[in-house]
Design an enzyme around this catalytic site. Structure first.
Site, PDB file in Angstrom:
ATOM      1  N   CYS A   1       1.012  -1.286   0.168  1.00 11.29           N
ATOM      2  CA  CYS A   1      -0.086  -0.174  -0.207  1.00 11.29           C
ATOM      3  C   CYS A   1       0.824   1.105   0.095  1.00 11.29           C
ATOM      4  O   CYS A   1       1.947   1.185   0.388  1.00 11.29           O
ATOM      5  CB  CYS A   1      -0.958  -0.073   1.172  1.00 11.29           C
ATOM      6  SG  CYS A   1      -2.033   1.406   1.275  1.00 11.29           S
TER       7      CYS A   1
ATOM      8  N   CYS B   1      -4.094   6.066  -0.022  1.00 14.72           N
ATOM      9  CA  CYS B   1      -3.652   4.597  -0.495  1.00 14.72           C
ATOM     10  C   CYS B   1      -3.471   4.664  -1.975  1.00 14.72           C
ATOM     11  O   CYS B   1      -3.417   3.416  -2.471  1.00 14.72           O
ATOM     12  CB  CYS B   1      -4.348   3.688   0.121  1.00 14.72           C
ATOM     13  SG  CYS B   1      -4.515   3.842   2.045  1.00 14.72           S
TER      14      CYS B   1
ATOM     15  N   LYS C   1     -11.808  -4.689   4.314  1.00 16.53           N
ATOM     16  CA  LYS C   1     -11.059  -3.668   5.224  1.00 16.53           C
ATOM     17  C   LYS C   1     -11.907  -2.458   5.328  1.00 16.53           C
ATOM     18  O   LYS C   1     -12.321  -1.854   4.537  1.00 16.53           O
ATOM     19  CB  LYS C   1      -9.610  -3.482   4.575  1.00 16.53           C
ATOM     20  CG  LYS C   1      -8.959  -2.221   5.455  1.00 16.53           C
ATOM     21  CD  LYS C   1      -7.517  -1.960   4.913  1.00 16.53           C
ATOM     22  CE  LYS C   1      -6.980  -0.581   5.748  1.00 16.53           C
ATOM     23  NZ  LYS C   1      -5.649  -0.387   5.073  1.00 16.53           N
TER      24      LYS C   1
ATOM     25  N   ARG D   1      -1.658   5.210  12.249  1.00 15.68           N
ATOM     26  CA  ARG D   1      -1.398   6.282  11.631  1.00 15.68           C
ATOM     27  C   ARG D   1      -0.188   7.141  12.207  1.00 15.68           C
ATOM     28  O   ARG D   1       0.362   7.934  11.566  1.00 15.68           O
ATOM     29  CB  ARG D   1      -2.725   7.000  11.215  1.00 15.68           C
ATOM     30  CG  ARG D   1      -3.411   6.276  10.108  1.00 15.68           C
ATOM     31  CD  ARG D   1      -4.585   7.078  10.002  1.00 15.68           C
ATOM     32  NE  ARG D   1      -5.573   5.788   9.136  1.00 15.68           N
ATOM     33  CZ  ARG D   1      -6.860   5.945   8.833  1.00 15.68           C
ATOM     34  NH1 ARG D   1      -7.525   7.147   9.065  1.00 15.68           N
ATOM     35  NH2 ARG D   1      -7.632   5.128   7.870  1.00 15.68           N
TER      36      ARG D   1
ATOM     37  N   LYS E   1     -10.592  -6.866   8.607  1.00 16.23           N
ATOM     38  CA  LYS E   1      -9.775  -6.074   9.242  1.00 16.23           C
ATOM     39  C   LYS E   1     -10.885  -4.737   9.715  1.00 16.23           C
ATOM     40  O   LYS E   1     -11.286  -4.116   8.594  1.00 16.23           O
ATOM     41  CB  LYS E   1      -8.659  -5.409   8.675  1.00 16.23           C
ATOM     42  CG  LYS E   1      -7.926  -4.427   9.103  1.00 16.23           C
ATOM     43  CD  LYS E   1      -6.645  -3.931   8.385  1.00 16.23           C
ATOM     44  CE  LYS E   1      -6.029  -2.643   9.083  1.00 16.23           C
ATOM     45  NZ  LYS E   1      -5.161  -2.070   8.216  1.00 16.23           N
TER      46      LYS E   1
ATOM     47  N   SER F   1      -4.238  -1.839  15.609  1.00 13.89           N
ATOM     48  CA  SER F   1      -3.610  -0.703  16.545  1.00 13.89           C
ATOM     49  C   SER F   1      -4.611  -0.338  17.536  1.00 13.89           C
ATOM     50  O   SER F   1      -4.333  -0.462  18.918  1.00 13.89           O
ATOM     51  CB  SER F   1      -2.888   0.425  15.730  1.00 13.89           C
ATOM     52  OG  SER F   1      -3.899   1.131  14.939  1.00 13.89           O
TER      53      SER F   1
ATOM     54  N   TYR G   1      -0.254  -6.991  17.767  1.00 15.08           N
ATOM     55  CA  TYR G   1       0.656  -6.292  18.390  1.00 15.08           C
ATOM     56  C   TYR G   1       0.966  -7.017  19.627  1.00 15.08           C
ATOM     57  O   TYR G   1       1.987  -6.632  19.975  1.00 15.08           O
ATOM     58  CB  TYR G   1       0.375  -4.863  18.411  1.00 15.08           C
ATOM     59  CG  TYR G   1       0.240  -3.976  17.258  1.00 15.08           C
ATOM     60  CD1 TYR G   1       1.099  -3.720  16.515  1.00 15.08           C
ATOM     61  CD2 TYR G   1      -0.989  -3.854  16.619  1.00 15.08           C
ATOM     62  CE1 TYR G   1       0.834  -3.306  15.232  1.00 15.08           C
ATOM     63  CE2 TYR G   1      -1.275  -3.233  15.458  1.00 15.08           C
ATOM     64  CZ  TYR G   1      -0.159  -3.068  14.706  1.00 15.08           C
ATOM     65  OH  TYR G   1      -0.370  -2.298  13.394  1.00 15.08           O
TER      66      TYR G   1
END
Ligand code: PBG
Length: 305
Positions: free
Chosen positions: A101, A111, A176, A186, A229, A255, A294
């Site tokens: 991306c 994107c 997504k 971000r 996602k 995130s 994560y």
């Protein structure tokens, strides 16, 4: 004995942010214990997850130079391309996935190619296809387009095949959503859009049938694996996708999902370990075989005990 779902370290995929420089290990403000690494320090972190038995990682690049067409994204010597080469030469069996991306590489943070304030689908496809080939040439095992342009999987598959990479796998971020849960990413990747938002290419959180259309289209175009996602607010989508298709399904525990658990735990409001393991187990129960998270390192440490 009769438990239906169990989480294994094999299910985990660890995300890493890689940036220019030497000796960099910069913690992301909104994501405790998640770092931007330079290539040299990245290797140590990758060795650690490898020793915990985590089979795969996904790389996100943070270049020094950004421009309107994201040139660094398809520079054969770009930051991600170098990181792939280093990882594959140090630990050949580590499965290296790359995010395909251009948003981390464009000065406008979108994107796709922007003209007169609009993000254009078709002119973006060629750039994504070029980017994927540079990743494959550097040694990536799996390329993961996350842009949500229509037709990108076909364009990427075609260019990989033409350039002698028929075995490179495509894991498509197929469903997504245009989600507020990407906020901390971000910050980490410095990729917030400079104008507008991503609703012309990412999905409306109110839609569920559309997720199936997106997933089926990507498989038709040649996706080997598909992803939903974010994960936790979209468990119903993971389940529907799992029941509709017969390719491996992944989910991205993004995130914001990480940060909110970490933040509540810091306040003493939640038991971090238990909430983390319950979250990951639930994502698997919903139907995801692999989870990009994560929490990968922490969860693997617990699973190893
Ligand atoms: C786009 C990309 C994003 C994430 C993964 N790939 C950001 C976006 O679409 O704005 C978000 C991942 C996360 O929040 O953890 N390259």
């Amino acid at each position: 004995m009769v438990r239906e779902t169990s989480l294994s370290v094999d299910n985990l995929i660890a995300p890493f942010f890689v940036c220019e420089g030497k000796g960099v290990r910069h913690e992301i403000g909104s994501m405790p214990e998640i770092y931007r690494f330079s290539v040299d320090t990245l290797l140590g972190a990758v060795k650690e997850i490898h020793s915990l038995g985590i089979p795969a990682l996904i790389l996100f690049g943070i270049p020094d130079k950004k421009d309107a067409v994201g040139s660094e994204a398809y520079n054969p010597d770009g930051i991600v391309q170098r990181a792939i080469r280093e990882i594959k030469s140090a630990i050949p069996e580590m499965v290296v996935i790359t995010d395909v991306c251009i948003d981390e590489y464009t000065d406008h943070g979108h994107c796709g190619v922007v003209r007169e304030g609009r993000v254009l689908n078709d002119p973006t496809l060629e750039l994504l296809a070029k980017m994927a080939v540079t990743h494959a040439r550097a040694g990536a095992d799996i390329v993961a387009p996350s842009d949500m342009m229509d037709g990108r999987v076909r364009a990427i598959r075609g260019n990989l095949d033409e350039n002698g990479f028929p075995d490179t796998v495509i894991l498509s971020y197929a469903a997504k959503y245009a989600s507020a849960f990407y906020g901390p990413f971000r910050e980490a990747a410095d990729s917030a859009p400079q104008f507008g938002d991503r609703t012309t290419y990412q999905m409306d959180p109110g839609n569920s049938d559309e997720a199936l259309r997106e997933v089926l289209q990507d498989i038709e175009e040649g996706a080997d694996m598909v992803m939903v996602k974010p994960a936790l607010p979209y468990l119903d989508i993971i389940r529907r996708v799992r029941e509709t298709v017969h390719v491996p399904v992944s989910a991205y525990n993004v995130s914001g999902e990480y940060s909110m658990i970490r933040a509540a735990a810091r306040q003493g409001w939640l038991d971090e370990e238990r909430v983390m393991m319950e979250t990951l187990l639930s994502i698997k129960r919903a139907g995801a075989q692999n989870i990009l998270t994560y929490f990968a390192r922490k969860a693997a440490q617990i699973l190893q005990k």
